[in-house]
Scaffold this active site. Sequence first.
Site, PDB file in Angstrom:
ATOM      1  N   ARG A  98     -32.935  22.286   9.499  1.00  0.00           N
ATOM      2  CA  ARG A  98     -32.538  23.693   9.695  1.00  0.00           C
ATOM      3  C   ARG A  98     -31.527  24.111   8.628  1.00  0.00           C
ATOM      4  O   ARG A  98     -31.560  25.231   8.132  1.00  0.00           O
ATOM      5  CB  ARG A  98     -31.930  23.887  11.091  1.00  0.00           C
ATOM      6  N   ARG A 129     -30.638  21.745  23.068  1.00  0.00           N
ATOM      7  CA  ARG A 129     -31.920  22.308  22.654  1.00  0.00           C
ATOM      8  C   ARG A 129     -32.624  21.351  21.699  1.00  0.00           C
ATOM      9  O   ARG A 129     -31.975  20.668  20.903  1.00  0.00           O
ATOM     10  CB  ARG A 129     -31.669  23.642  21.925  1.00  0.00           C
ATOM     11  N   ARG A 139     -33.687  36.571   8.209  1.00  0.00           N
ATOM     12  CA  ARG A 139     -33.479  35.184   7.807  1.00  0.00           C
ATOM     13  C   ARG A 139     -34.102  34.917   6.441  1.00  0.00           C
ATOM     14  O   ARG A 139     -33.952  33.813   5.907  1.00  0.00           O
ATOM     15  CB  ARG A 139     -34.160  34.252   8.810  1.00  0.00           C
ATOM     16  N   LYS A 175     -22.459  32.367  15.343  1.00  0.00           N
ATOM     17  CA  LYS A 175     -22.984  33.745  15.409  1.00  0.00           C
ATOM     18  C   LYS A 175     -23.154  34.195  16.860  1.00  0.00           C
ATOM     19  O   LYS A 175     -22.772  35.306  17.213  1.00  0.00           O
ATOM     20  CB  LYS A 175     -24.332  33.864  14.692  1.00  0.00           C
ATOM     21  N   ARG A 177     -23.179  20.930  20.448  1.00  0.00           N
ATOM     22  CA  ARG A 177     -23.487  22.146  21.202  1.00  0.00           C
ATOM     23  C   ARG A 177     -24.334  21.853  22.449  1.00  0.00           C
ATOM     24  O   ARG A 177     -25.235  21.030  22.432  1.00  0.00           O
ATOM     25  CB  ARG A 177     -24.238  23.118  20.287  1.00  0.00           C
TER      26      ARG A 177
END
Length: 209
Positions: A167, A156, A88, A13, A123
Amino acid sequence: MNTILLGPPGVGKGTAAKRMVSAYEIPQISTGDLLREAVKNQTELGMQAKKYMDAGELVPDALVIGMLKDRVAREDCAKGFILDGFPRTIPQAESLDASGIRIDAVISLVAPEEVIVERLGGRRDCPKCGAIYHVKNSPPKKEGICDQCGTALITRDDQKPEVISNRLKVYRTQTEPLIGYYRKKNLLKEINAVQPIEAVFKDIQRALG
Ligand code: AMP
């Protein structure tokens, strides 16, 4: 043009939003970025949000909705915006509808779970300029260093393996129902996210007309 980018964490996204920002000259509004900024600045909101974010849980609707409305009311959103990571939950979507903020299209980025897990695990983020890399799919020129500003890249906290699976679970239970919500409203545009970003972006442009 007021758009929403929908999809599981790791589907791309943020990357797609950045392409849309330069093509359509409208801002990307990432509630995740806004919340991380609040945590960094140790605001009241940031201090309340941190424990949820560290656990991969959603920050309570009441906190996020107010923050989002304030942001959308700013002048740079007059021509449109790209919501990245909001709504969300169904209550967040309903609050958007209730506030009279018009939505023109919802881009739903679609990828199988195994692709998501692989993307999330690799990532790396630049903590300074926000550039996003992937150790395999889009590595920086120099390992661990941001191409754009030379800052050391980070993983992160919420991209560490133990948090990733939570998540994804949170996404399936709380966010995925939004696909049906927006399909019913005839706003949903489904895009295959398992292709190079150029192709993903072309499909988005086509879907937006
Ligand atoms: P993101 O960068 O969009 O993956 O967001 C990182 C974290 O911020 C999420 O795991 C949530 O804890 C929190 N967050 C971001 N957007 C929302 C939202 N719309 N509602 C609730 N929590 C959010």
